[in-house]
Write an enzyme that holds these catalytic residues in place. Structure first.
Site: not given
Length: 524
Positions: A42-44, A54, A81, A83, A110, A116, A118-119, A155, A186
């Protein structure tokens, strides 16, 4: 089967599988031992563990450093991940090649602009990348890969920024046609409406990943009714659990000013060693270390706490966050000692760490240390180390002791000091202060029970020794007066029987016999 082949097999199977988040080597090992089929890097979580946002605040090379440790720690395939691919089509293809070089199985990128956010924090449609530009990234990545089994996952972020279902379907078609091996859909809604709408409207047969971080109350069997849903990703629960646990234990230790009540609720040091595969290292040492390194050690821990007045063995007194016993076990492990026997006596039920052999001296109140040694040494048929459990020492002394034992034909090698500070210690007289051309070693020629006149020829046993002639010493320990035999008496008898005793002379800064609060303060 390679990790990439394992991942492809999971992807192409007609049954869903779970991917658990990990963010370093240790968490990767735990994920594997738990039974998961694959890992989500996980990137987060990785950025959180590094203490940054992130928001592409780490470079892809910093990500690769973490992934290398993760991949080495586990046999599971890892979906990274990635990104946005860390830039344009060229950056994304470089990232893929670097991931391949490190044995990574798959990457997910993504469709947002670089850099970027975080989503879960992003809500602007302007954050989305042009779908054709993103498709170019996918084509460049697929053209760059050298392994046919490497997986590229596209993604979709349409739902997270409010672009809607039609945008998500349009993008999904373009990405699959560009060569994406799978899609990740997502959504940050608390229900599965976005996911349900997409699955019912999108008609291409392609594996799909879902991340129910926000819609965690939706049953998995509902999400996987569509056979195309292959991967369910638990995306950040490990790092969140770490944060909660660390906040709780740090607060407890700070408020109480002690770790006494915290020990029961945290992993043991031995468990950390196990996860680090230290047993594997010990086996390698047997193959590659020079001969002469013993495989066994005896820790004498039967005595009472003496002047400390505590209701537990002195060996469990804490120094810098570890008990004396843990310090000794760590030191023994560091030099490759695999078999550790601990002799217990006073409050023996308090010493119960897993992975070690125990011998109980139920006569601890009326016997000396050599009685404990006689109990533990009976089954040992090779040279062994002996440690008094209330001695704190620097690890290099063990290393030096082992090296010196390979250079000398002595039957016993002691670690001694020149200051008479050892409680109930043995007085050993040295007539050869320059033994083997080294003024830090000595040949012991006599034992005295009183102060010797020539201080240059006087040393004192510190509570750390190597028994090289195990048969001879074990025979001496089978005496009728073993209940009252002291170390000084054992050394005296060994000399009488023609055995040779040598010593390493250590500084009192390197080894301390713990008998008073002042001794504790010194080592702390």
């Amino acid at each position: 089967m390679t990790k990439r082949e394992k991942f492809r097999k999971l992807l192409n199977h007609n049954k869903h599988f779970f991917l658990m988040e990990a963010h370093d080597g240790l968490s990767s090992k735990i994920v594997e031992e738990t039974g998961f089929s694959a890992i989500w890097a996980s990137g987060l979580s990785i950025t959180a563990s590094l203490g940054v946002r992130d928001n592409n605040e780490i470079s892809y090379t910093q990500l690769l450093d973490v992934l290398e440790y993760m991949n080495d720690a586990t046999s599971l395939p890892i979906l990274v991940d990635g990104d946005t691919g860390y830039g344009n089509f060229n950056n994304a293809s470089v990232l893929l090649r670097k991931l391949e070089e490190r044995g990574i199985a798959a990457v997910c990128i993504e469709d947002k602009k670089f850099p970027k956010t975080n989503s879960f924090l992003e809500d602007s449609m302007d954050a989305l990348a042009d779908p054709l530009e993103f498709a170019g990234k996918i084509r460049a990545m697929k053209a760059a890969q050298s392994s046919p089994d490497f997986t590229v996952v596209a993604r979709l972020e349409s739902f997270n920024v409010g672009a809607g279902l039609d945008d998500a379907i349009k993008r999904a078609r373009i990405y699959v046609e560009a060569g994406a091996d799978a899609l990740l859909v997502h959504s940050k809604r608390s229900d599965s409406k976005d996911i349900d709408d997409f699955l019912s409207s999108f008609d291409m047969d392609v594996p799909i990943f879902l991340v129910p971080t926000k819609y965690y109350t939706v049953p998995v069997n509902h999400l996987t009714k569509d056979i195309r849903v292959r991967g369910i990703i638990w995306a950040n629960q490990s790092v969140r659990a770490c944060v909660s646990a660390m906040q709780s234990i740090c607060k407890q230790i700070f408020n109480e000013g002690s770790i006494a009540n915290a020990e029961e609720s945290i992993a043991s040091v031995s468990e950390i060693f196990r996860l680090q595969r230290h047993d594997e290292y010990v086996e390698m040492e047997k193959k590659y270390l020079p001969p002469g390194t013993p495989s066994s050690a005896i820790i004498l821990a039967a005595g009472s706490p003496g002047k400390f007045g505590i209701e537990k063995p002195k060996a469990l007194i804490s120094i810098n966050g570890q008990s004396l016993l843990e310090h000794q076990i760590t030191a023994l492990t560091s030099v490759g000692i695999a078999n550790k026997t601990i002799v217990r006596g006073y409050k023996k039920e308090h010493i119960s760490m897993q992975g070690y052999s125990y011998v109980d001296n139920d006569k601890w109140q009326t016997t000396d240390a050599m009685y404990s040694l006689s109990l533990a040494s009976k089954g040992i048929v090779e040279p062994y180390l002996v440690l008094y459990s209330d001695v704190f020492f620097k690890r290099y002394l063990l290393h030096n002791l082992i090296l010196f034992s390979n250079q000398t034909d002595a039957d016993i090698i002691l670690v001694c000091v020149k200051e008479n500070y050892i409680f109930s210690g043995s007085l050993v007289v040295d007539n050869s202060p320059d033994y083997l051309g080294n003024n830090d070693t000595a040949l012991i020629t006599g034992v005295s029970d009183s102060s010797y006149g020539d201080t240059e020829k006087t040393v004192y046993f510190s509570g750390l020794m190597m028994v090289k002639n195990h048969e001879g010493i074990n025979n001496l320990l089978e005496c009728k007066d073993i209940d009252t035999l002291s170390s000084r008496m054992l050394f005296s008898r060994a000399l009488e029987y023609g055995m040779k005793i040598a010593a390493i002379i250590a500084s009192t800064d390197a080894i301390v016999d713990i008998n008073t609060v002042q001794d504790l303060m010194k080592v702390r």
